[in-house]
Design a protein around this motif. Structure first.
Motif, PDB file in Angstrom:
ATOM      1  N   ALA A  65       6.784  -7.916   6.321  1.00 46.23           N
ATOM      2  CA  ALA A  65       5.944  -7.436   7.424  1.00 46.23           C
ATOM      3  C   ALA A  65       4.678  -6.770   6.893  1.00 46.23           C
ATOM      4  N   ARG A 117      10.584  -8.078  17.369  1.00 43.23           N
ATOM      5  CA  ARG A 117      11.495  -8.257  16.229  1.00 43.23           C
ATOM      6  C   ARG A 117      12.770  -8.990  16.630  1.00 43.23           C
ATOM      7  N   SER A 127       3.260  -9.111  13.074  1.00 47.68           N
ATOM      8  CA  SER A 127       2.666  -8.186  12.101  1.00 47.68           C
ATOM      9  C   SER A 127       1.172  -8.435  11.923  1.00 47.68           C
ATOM     10  N   THR A 144       8.864  -1.379  13.142  1.00 53.30           N
ATOM     11  CA  THR A 144       9.304  -2.582  12.434  1.00 53.30           C
ATOM     12  C   THR A 144      10.687  -2.368  11.843  1.00 53.30           C
TER      13      THR A 144
END
Length: 200
Positions: A65, A117, A127, A144
């Protein structure tokens, strides 16, 4: 593809899992479902632990990410405005559209990152716009990590609970992915229609 993924995991354990998940984040076509469910299964046949697999997978996700976030930083709003200034008349996009999208992400970015996610393919690519909008890196990493951790826990535990039948989970995840892709496709079509209609 599944065979070489499982071979790497069997050979290199936690490090292999972390590497594959990081690679999967940067190149989404690699199926994280296979990595995570097989990793869960491995905890029943090897010295690997569920916590270890989840930790290494989460670390790999965050690494991947960060790479995509940094790529997004190179495509910031100022550069997009230059592109739109030159080609916007063809794309039917204005600088104001870019600013509105950036403002929206500034307001809802953290939660967007979190919920994405759980969406196949988008879970990795989200991202990039986070970086493009210069989202606070601390918030980006926090949401994240939390979102990825939940995803990893679910799939690793499922893989461990079904044992030799871990591939069944992968098949169900494929169905889930197809459903999500269909919804996304329809959403894009509707948004494009509304966008073109508004422009006219």
């Amino acid at each position: 593809m599944g065979n070489w993924l499982t071979e790497i995991m069997s050979e290199f354990g936690y490090v292999g899992i972390m590497f594959l998940i990081a690679f999967e984040n940067i190149f989404p076509p690699i199926p994280s479902e296979v990595i995570l469910t097989f990793g869960g299964f491995m905890t029943t046949t090897s010295k690997l632990s569920i916590i270890g697999v989840i930790t290494s997978a989460t670390a790999g996700s965050v690494i991947g990410a960060i790479v995509l976030y940094m790529i997004g930083l190179q495509l910031d709003v100022a550069r997009l405005e230059k592109i739109v200034g030159r080609w916007g008349h063809i794309l039917r996009i204005t600088k104001n559209d870019i600013r509105k999208a950036d403002s929206w992400f500034d307001k809802y970015g953290p939660w967007t990152v979190f919920f994405c996610r759980f969406v196949p393919l988008i879970r990795s690519l989200i991202s990039i716009p986070a970086g493009m909008s210069n989202m606070n890196v601390g918030l980006f990493l926090l949401f994240t990590t939390i979102g990825t951790l939940i995803w990893n826990i679910i799939l690793v535990y499922l893989g461990a609970s079904v044992g030799d039948s871990w591939e069944v989970i992968v098949e169900y995840m494929k169905i889930y992915a197809r459903l999500i892709y269909a919804i996304l496709f329809l959403s894009v079509i509707i948004l494009l229609y509304l966008f073109i209609k508004r422009r006219r």
